[in-house]
Design a protein around this motif. Structure first.
Motif, short mmCIF file in Angstrom:
data_model
loop_
_atom_site.label_atom_id
_atom_site.label_comp_id
_atom_site.label_asym_id
_atom_site.label_seq_id
_atom_site.Cartn_x
_atom_site.Cartn_y
_atom_site.Cartn_z
N CYS B 269 0.83 -1.21 0.00
CA CYS B 269 0.00 0.00 0.00
C CYS B 269 0.86 1.25 0.00
O CYS B 269 2.09 1.16 -0.09
N HIS B 270 0.19 2.41 0.12
CA HIS B 270 0.91 3.68 -0.02
C HIS B 270 1.29 4.33 1.29
O HIS B 270 1.99 5.33 1.29
N SER B 271 0.80 3.81 2.40
CA SER B 271 1.13 4.43 3.69
C SER B 271 0.89 3.43 4.81
O SER B 271 0.15 2.45 4.65
N VAL B 272 1.51 3.70 5.96
CA VAL B 272 1.29 2.84 7.12
C VAL B 272 -0.14 3.03 7.64
O VAL B 272 -0.74 2.10 8.16
N GLN B 273 -0.68 4.23 7.45
CA GLN B 273 -2.06 4.46 7.86
C GLN B 273 -3.02 3.50 7.14
O GLN B 273 -3.87 2.87 7.76
N ASP B 274 -2.82 3.36 5.84
CA ASP B 274 -3.65 2.43 5.07
C ASP B 274 -3.36 0.98 5.47
O ASP B 274 -4.25 0.13 5.50
N MET B 275 -2.09 0.71 5.75
CA MET B 275 -1.71 -0.64 6.19
C MET B 275 -2.44 -1.00 7.48
O MET B 275 -2.97 -2.10 7.63
N LYS B 276 -2.49 -0.03 8.38
CA LYS B 276 -3.17 -0.26 9.66
C LYS B 276 -4.67 -0.47 9.44
O LYS B 276 -5.28 -1.33 10.08
N LEU B 277 -5.23 0.31 8.52
CA LEU B 277 -6.65 0.12 8.19
C LEU B 277 -6.91 -1.32 7.77
O LEU B 277 -7.87 -1.96 8.22
#
Lengths: 542, 542
Positions: B269-277
């Protein structure tokens, strides 16, 4: 040297490690030796009070200076020495080292006025797979006698750090792959309740020793019942955690490196309270920092609290079965299950039928796994010394058995995973039908109560749970009773083994034999299952 | 039918699944196609705004009714269709099914005014190992074409339950055991930043598609770098969790049932925020109730908070190495590591040297494991259709290779465990020397930036971490630059492979290639490592 001489030398070294004043002059002829310590004349009243305590009481006293580690250690060294002379349960006895360790702990306490850890001064017995620096770990193999360990196992190390004292290492069957305890080094270990009965196995030395109160908490291992069967046969509690909960690294093992079904370690003890003391003490030392196979999962008090709250409100929802479809348990075991079911229901818990899911398939799979190297691992160790295979594993130890090929192994591993997932689906469906969470199921752990020697035939009640890698706690329930457990008349066996096992039941021979059940739950939920086991024990009045 | 015809039919079916109006008339000749969507004339401004959003933004809009699942799905279907035409990255394209699923979600939202789950309406792309009911999972094997799945994989099912929409399944290399993506069904997948470069592998279709923003979160799998290398080569974040964190059950696989080193799945993915989601959405559905291999470990917010608190107080303590002793990374990678080290130090974090422990041994072990069936599993699937092995695995697919015998396997498994435990001891020692906890180490994930086709040679930076089963997150850092990354003059290789890899470096050919590092921590601590990766990304200004 001939293997017989090596074994004889080891046997005599074990006996020599017992101080003269702890030797039994004339051995009792009783079949039960459970009350021998009291009448031995060797144990003082204070010492008996110690060995009759719980571990939880002892550490409370040890941690507050009311009791010295030396005295507690001495009491257990003496009672274990009696146990070995009566039950033949130890492969290592080392009171000198133990008392020296206890003195150090007492000195620490005197200096700092606090315990070194949660097990300060508590003697813990170890199955002879755990390594203790400076001692041998023969595991009942003649070939391994005389090799001295240069390092503790990880579990030994963490228990030592928590303040535990080591004083004996207990006997195992040759190969570990048997639920009775016999090897060519010291012979057979017997049951303290009745020496004509098996103490179970493979952690049979622990079962006999803890049953006799020569130990308060013993460490065993279990790949197909090896903690749970000895716990059951000696009227004790036993925990088979899921793989990855407690550290196994740097222990000796049979078939080391076999990872399709993992052997796990856990305590054999007299109560869930003591079991919790053991588990929390190990987890508080973060075993996952020392053993790569341990999951970083501290004791989750919230999981225990959830179950306790449920017990005190809506009640538990528990499944049960008394027949796995392969081998029907003997009447005392069926009665044991019914006793628990009734006790649960009487106290407001919900008990529902649980259909075991394809246990025949599971037992076949695990049998293939255990034989997957065609016995080479075990055979090569026997060959090294020239000792023969014990009768119980003769079939397994045949170098002409064919090995499982790599792609066959992968197929077996896929089948295992599939069956495990299907079992989870069964659980989910059952919850849907029941309209809520199912907390555990109860089941037999062995089709028989403590069995006569050389009669143990069917491991499936235990091993299916190993194949699931689920949490299991054995709870002692009652004793076989010739007056209320008659032989089944005209039993129609579902297969040959079922017939053999059922035919072996003899109300007279089993009279008084410990009866137990296991409480089983999904993977890595030791907190929940232990709490349920404790509740069942409470309902049974233990 | 000849394998060529089956493959040709499949290729044409994939193309036919793209609606006429999304077809590119005259294909661009640019080596980079990163800005093609903007100038394609096929994507509307609104659609481009959607595909340029973050997943976190999109689910916020979707869950509050500001955005319809249909529109979001349509935007990604279109951009993925462009991606496939330019990069050759999909094995399944199914906009019809996706849009129907989106409409159902919109109807649900309209009716209940709330989302079905935390991923309501978010399109997620799936590596072609994940099964979707009604579709094929060929995994790039000709023999598996035409077999339609009757059931979702567990991960598919849980993502669906969370509200995700499925629209494409992405390409993989034949056998999955390669870090470039090429098979006999659709040929080679290329890198959107420069089509002369590899997109990595084996989750290379995901890497290319997500890099091109034809997907916002893609699901990959990793047994030796297969999530992390595509993430690195396409300037993306990638999570290789430890085994047992995310569900793998009911997926297709190569060498299924091989459990010595487990393949794991995770997001690109493009960010850790999205990864966490992604991770929290899956964990909130309790995957351990469906896949027996998943550990019952919900998202532990306290673990994330611990790291955040540390970042804001004492700072992190991070180890690093830039050379594993086997193959020295190219200059852009060494600069990438140095960039991260400097950024950490400038912001008050402590960075210490980390000596990789016996990585040569680890790489040898894992190579033996991967070849333990002598290639039979892969070979038999090729034989079924008659397709040839791709060039990259020709050596592996040789039925005369000897299999590892069961006792050898057990020995390898013991060696693995021993090495893992020794690595833990190294970590403990390092902490003792440093006087406190070490939070992670950073290391190269590949010795090269995005590489030219057919040049990928050394997997060791990735696979050693698989053998440890530790958590790893790839963080994109910078781009190779011919002006500041000159070739090393007179390099003295430590072995032949080291020489070959270093010689392949060409500042011109690599100019502009994405450079990444991995953040690595012990087992099953995804919360911690993701949070550290996020902090590194923040320091780098992503």
């Amino acid at each position: 040297m001939a293997w017989e001489s090596i074994a004889a030398d080891k046997r005599s070294r074990i006996l020599q490690s017992i101080p003269q004043e702890w030797l039994i002059g004339s051995k009792p002829q009783d079949i039960s030796v459970m009350n021998y310590p009291e009448k031995s004349g060797i144990m003082s009243k204070d010492e008996l009070a110690i060995t009759n305590s719980s571990a939880t009481e002892l550490v409370a006293q040890l941690s507050s200076g009311q009791q010295r580690a030396f005295d507690v250690t001495l009491a257990f060294c003496k009672q274990a020495a009696l146990a070995h002379q009566l039950l033949n349960c130890c492969l290592e006895i080392f009171p000198e080292m133990a008392l020296a360790q206890a003195k150090e702990l007492d000195a620490y306490f005197e200096k700092y006025q606090k315990p070194v850890g949660p097990l300060h001064g508590l003697p813990i017995s170890l199955k002879d797979q755990l390594r203790v620096k400076g001692l041998e770990t023969s595991m009942g193999y003649v070939a391994w006698i005389g090799k001295y360990d240069e390092e503790d196992s990880v579990l030994t190390k963490l228990l030592r750090k928590a303040g535990a004292v080591f004083y004996v290492k207990t006997s195992v069957p040759q190969s570990l792959m048997v639920c009775e305890t016999v090897n060519n080094v010291i012979g057979r270990t017997v049951n303290p309740w009745n020496r004509n009965w098996s103490c179970g196995g493979s952690s049979g030395g622990e079962g006999a020793l803890v049953g006799f109160r020569g130990s308060i908490i013993g460490v065993g291992t279990d790949i197909g019942g090896s903690i749970r069967v000895p716990a059951a046969f000696n009227f004790l509690y036993g925990l088979k955690p899921s793989h990855g909960r407690l550290p196994y690294a740097k222990m000796a093992n049979s078939m080391g490196g076999q990872e399709t079904v993992h052997s796990v370690c856990g305590p054999i003890c007299h109560s869930v309270q003591d079991m919790k003391l053991f588990v929390t003490s190990v987890l508080s030392n973060e075993p996952w920092k020392y053993d790569s196979k341990v999951v970083p999962l501290p004791w989750r008090q919230s999981e225990e609290d959830t179950i306790k709250a449920k017990i005190n409100s809506s009640g538990l929802r528990i499944g049960y079965y008394n027949f796995d479809g392969n081998v029907l348990p003997h009447p005392p075991i069926l009665r044991g299950i019914q006793t628990v079911v009734s006790a649960l229901r009487e106290h407001g818990h919900t008990v529902i039928d649980w259909t075991p899911y394809k246990h025949d398939h599971a037992v076949n799979l695990i049998d293939r796994i255990f034989a997957s190297d065609g016995g080479q691992d075990i055979f090569s160790v026997l060959q090294e010394s020239g000792e023969p295979a014990i009768a119980n594993i003769q079939d397994l130890v045949n170098p002409s058995l064919s090995k499982v090929d790599m792609n066959e192994l992968w197929d077996v591993q896929l089948q295992k995973w599939k069956w495990q997932c299907e079992y989870l689906e069964q659980w989910n469906q059952r919850e849907e039908e029941a309209g809520g969470e199912i907390d555990a199921f109860i089941a037999p752990i062995s089709p028989t109560a403590a069995i006569r020697h050389n009669q143990f035939k069917y491991y499936g009640y235990a091993s299916a749970i190993n194949l699931l890698d689920w949490t299991s706690v054995v709870v002692p329930v009652t004793f076989a009773d010739r007056n209320i457990d008659p032989k089944v008349v005209d039993y129609q066996p579902v297969n040959a083994l079922d017939g053999i096992v059922q035919a072996e039941y003899d109300p007279e021979a089993y009279h008084g034999a410990p009866v137990a059940i296991q409480v089983v739950g999904r993977r890595l939920i030791e907190e929940r299952i232990m709490t349920i086991a404790q509740e069942i024990g409470r309902l049974l009045g233990h």
